[in-house]
Design a protein around this motif. Structure first.
Motif, PDB file in Angstrom:
ATOM      1  N   ARG A 222      36.898  44.239  39.603  1.00  0.00           N
ATOM      2  CA  ARG A 222      35.792  45.154  39.894  1.00  0.00           C
ATOM      3  C   ARG A 222      35.250  45.863  38.648  1.00  0.00           C
ATOM      4  O   ARG A 222      34.034  45.973  38.472  1.00  0.00           O
ATOM      5  CB  ARG A 222      36.216  46.189  40.940  1.00  0.00           C
ATOM      6  CG  ARG A 222      37.291  47.152  40.458  1.00  0.00           C
ATOM      7  CD  ARG A 222      37.845  48.004  41.579  1.00  0.00           C
ATOM      8  NE  ARG A 222      38.854  48.939  41.076  1.00  0.00           N
ATOM      9  CZ  ARG A 222      40.112  48.627  40.808  1.00  0.00           C
ATOM     10  NH1 ARG A 222      40.531  47.365  41.010  1.00  0.00           N
ATOM     11  NH2 ARG A 222      40.963  49.523  40.363  1.00  0.00           N
ATOM     12  N   MET A 225      33.360  43.572  36.263  1.00  0.00           N
ATOM     13  CA  MET A 225      32.101  43.209  36.912  1.00  0.00           C
ATOM     14  C   MET A 225      31.124  44.378  36.931  1.00  0.00           C
ATOM     15  O   MET A 225      29.911  44.191  36.750  1.00  0.00           O
ATOM     16  CB  MET A 225      32.362  42.734  38.353  1.00  0.00           C
ATOM     17  CG  MET A 225      33.094  41.405  38.468  1.00  0.00           C
ATOM     18  SD  MET A 225      32.204  40.020  37.684  1.00  0.00           S
ATOM     19  CE  MET A 225      33.022  39.962  36.074  1.00  0.00           C
ATOM     20  N   LEU A 226      31.641  45.586  37.131  1.00  0.00           N
ATOM     21  CA  LEU A 226      30.775  46.759  37.140  1.00  0.00           C
ATOM     22  C   LEU A 226      30.145  46.980  35.766  1.00  0.00           C
ATOM     23  O   LEU A 226      28.940  47.239  35.654  1.00  0.00           O
ATOM     24  CB  LEU A 226      31.571  47.997  37.568  1.00  0.00           C
ATOM     25  CG  LEU A 226      30.787  49.306  37.670  1.00  0.00           C
ATOM     26  CD1 LEU A 226      29.649  49.177  38.682  1.00  0.00           C
ATOM     27  CD2 LEU A 226      31.724  50.454  38.061  1.00  0.00           C
ATOM     28  N   SER A 228      29.704  44.700  33.486  1.00  0.00           N
ATOM     29  CA  SER A 228      28.778  43.592  33.250  1.00  0.00           C
ATOM     30  C   SER A 228      27.484  43.791  34.026  1.00  0.00           C
ATOM     31  O   SER A 228      26.394  43.477  33.531  1.00  0.00           O
ATOM     32  CB  SER A 228      29.431  42.270  33.653  1.00  0.00           C
ATOM     33  OG  SER A 228      30.604  42.027  32.901  1.00  0.00           O
ATOM     34  N   ALA A 229      27.595  44.317  35.253  1.00  0.00           N
ATOM     35  CA  ALA A 229      26.404  44.555  36.065  1.00  0.00           C
ATOM     36  C   ALA A 229      25.496  45.586  35.405  1.00  0.00           C
ATOM     37  O   ALA A 229      24.263  45.430  35.398  1.00  0.00           O
ATOM     38  CB  ALA A 229      26.804  45.023  37.463  1.00  0.00           C
ATOM     39  N   VAL A 262      26.637  39.190  39.564  1.00  0.00           N
ATOM     40  CA  VAL A 262      27.670  40.081  39.028  1.00  0.00           C
ATOM     41  C   VAL A 262      27.638  41.415  39.769  1.00  0.00           C
ATOM     42  O   VAL A 262      28.687  42.009  40.052  1.00  0.00           O
ATOM     43  CB  VAL A 262      27.472  40.271  37.512  1.00  0.00           C
ATOM     44  CG1 VAL A 262      28.361  41.392  36.995  1.00  0.00           C
ATOM     45  CG2 VAL A 262      27.792  38.981  36.766  1.00  0.00           C
ATOM     46  N   THR A 263      26.446  41.874  40.119  1.00  0.00           N
ATOM     47  CA  THR A 263      26.325  43.130  40.867  1.00  0.00           C
ATOM     48  C   THR A 263      26.939  43.001  42.255  1.00  0.00           C
ATOM     49  O   THR A 263      27.630  43.913  42.728  1.00  0.00           O
ATOM     50  CB  THR A 263      24.843  43.538  40.989  1.00  0.00           C
ATOM     51  OG1 THR A 263      24.282  43.675  39.678  1.00  0.00           O
ATOM     52  CG2 THR A 263      24.704  44.859  41.720  1.00  0.00           C
ATOM     53  N   ALA A 266      30.637  43.138  41.864  1.00  0.00           N
ATOM     54  CA  ALA A 266      31.059  44.498  41.521  1.00  0.00           C
ATOM     55  C   ALA A 266      31.051  45.398  42.749  1.00  0.00           C
ATOM     56  O   ALA A 266      31.988  46.200  42.949  1.00  0.00           O
ATOM     57  CB  ALA A 266      30.139  45.066  40.437  1.00  0.00           C
ATOM     58  N   CYS A 270      34.359  47.151  44.227  1.00  0.00           N
ATOM     59  CA  CYS A 270      34.452  48.616  44.193  1.00  0.00           C
ATOM     60  C   CYS A 270      34.568  49.204  45.593  1.00  0.00           C
ATOM     61  O   CYS A 270      35.330  50.152  45.815  1.00  0.00           O
ATOM     62  CB  CYS A 270      33.245  49.199  43.465  1.00  0.00           C
ATOM     63  SG  CYS A 270      33.261  48.922  41.671  1.00  0.00           S
TER      64      CYS A 270
END
Length: 355
Positions: A222, A225-226, A228-229, A262-263, A266, A270
């Motif tokens: 998470r 990814m967060l 990266s988002a 990616v969002t 994430a 999350c």
């Protein structure tokens, strides 16, 4: 099977996000069709809309795919389709005659075509052009039918067994599948009907995201990814700033698809880690959010049109009052219609519960 509270929370939070987005969309200054002509505009609202538009409906279709899986674990294919016909098909067809003709009527009026239509045809044309956000549940019904067909072909559920083995690299690589799907089956002009990418998200939700092992992997990744988002969101925002975010040049771009995928990962990670709980408020929103989605747009369009046409308030006041009127009006309308037997079936797809 224990209900997954984080999935319910993703669904209702996304619906609220859609309702907020539609306020910005209504007053947009980017040339996107469907807005109120010559409306006062807040540029930062256009930025917000462009940031959330690539991913929030993909997120909702992926969540819908997961819900379809959990529903089919308790129902036969026939029961599943009957339930989906009530919940999805009825509101997006018969509901047009009850409430959503208002959307069509106001769109025709704002477009200046009302004076050219013979009076007896105003209502039927308003009905036919009043779909608005109901495209989502129309596609969802179509995807549910296709899913049942796939299940009949894949009787051994091999696709699900394959989805259970999805590793982190494969989860990331599915972004390329999303990008490929975004290139196909897109309707011209009406860009909301993106059959390819939305069906891909629905199937990924059904065959991949429903496995506990995969959910745990998504949860563990998470934070990367967060981060990266956020980084991809900044790059996307800079690259497409001031442009029409609903056009193919944006929606089919590899950067857009990477950002949206990616969002989505994430958000799932999350929510599973930090918001896998239920309160009295979230319990209500879980039950009400689908009805809110169905009913909010005629309310929003009516409030926005009246404020833009008959007041001289500054832009920020029109935005805030429209948002407030949308939520209050939708809550009141939903609370009333759910208590009217025929009305709740035609508009919300809710049958009277058998004693």
């Amino acid at each position: 099977m224990k209900r997954k509270a984080y999935l319910d929370n993703i669904r209702w939070v996304t619906v609220v996000l859609v309702m907020i987005y539609h306020v910005g969309y209504l007053f947009n200054n980017l040339g996107i069709l469907g807005g109120i002509p010559n409306a006062k505009n807040l540029p930062f609202a256009d930025v917000f809309c462009s940031i959330v538009y690539p991913w929030f409906m993909v997120l909702l279709f992926a969540a819908a795919g997961m819900c379809a899986r959990y529903s089919l674990e308790k129902r036969t294919n026939k029961e599943f389709l009957r339930e989906r016909a009530d919940k999805l098909l009825v509101p997006s067809t018969l509901g047009l005659f009850v409430i959503h003709w208002v959307t069509g009527y106001l769109n025709i009026k704002m477009g200046g075509a009302l004076s050219y239509i013979p009076a007896p045809l105003v209502y039927p044309i308003s009905v036919l052009s009043g779909i608005g956000p109901l495209w989502f549940i129309q596609l969802l019904f179509l995807f549910s039918c296709l899913l049942v067909l796939i299940r009949k072909i894949d009787k051994q559920d091999r696709l699900s067994a394959l989805g259970r083995k999805t590793t982190v690299p494969v989860l990331l690589a599915l972004g390329f599948a999303i990008w490929g799907a975004s290139q196909i089956l897109n309707m011209p002009v009406i860009t909301t009907y993106r059959f390819g990418v939305y069906f891909a998200a629905f199937l990924i939700g059904y065959y991949v995201f429903t496995h506990d092992e995969v959910q745990e992997r998504i949860e563990k990744m998470r934070l990367p990814m967060l981060a990266s988002a956020i980084a991809l969101g900044v790059a996307y925002g800079v690259f497409f700033y001031g442009k029409n975010y609903t056009e193919d040049a944006c929606l089919k771009h590899l950067l857009t698809c990477a950002y949206l995928w990616v969002t989505v990962l994430a958000i799932f990670g999350c929510f599973k880690r930090y918001y896998d709980k239920e309160t009295a408020f979230t319990g209500y929103m879980t039950k009400a959010s689908f009805g809110w989605y169905i009913l909010h747009y005629p309310v929003l369009l009516s409030v926005g049109y009246l404020l833009s046409t008959y007041t001289d308030f500054p832009a920020w006041a029109i935005y805030m009052l429209t948002l407030l009127g949308e939520f209050i009006g939708t809550f009141v309308l939903f609370s009333l219609l759910r208590r009217v037997p025929v009305g709740r079936y035609l508009t919300l797809g809710l049958r009277k519960k058998k004693k």
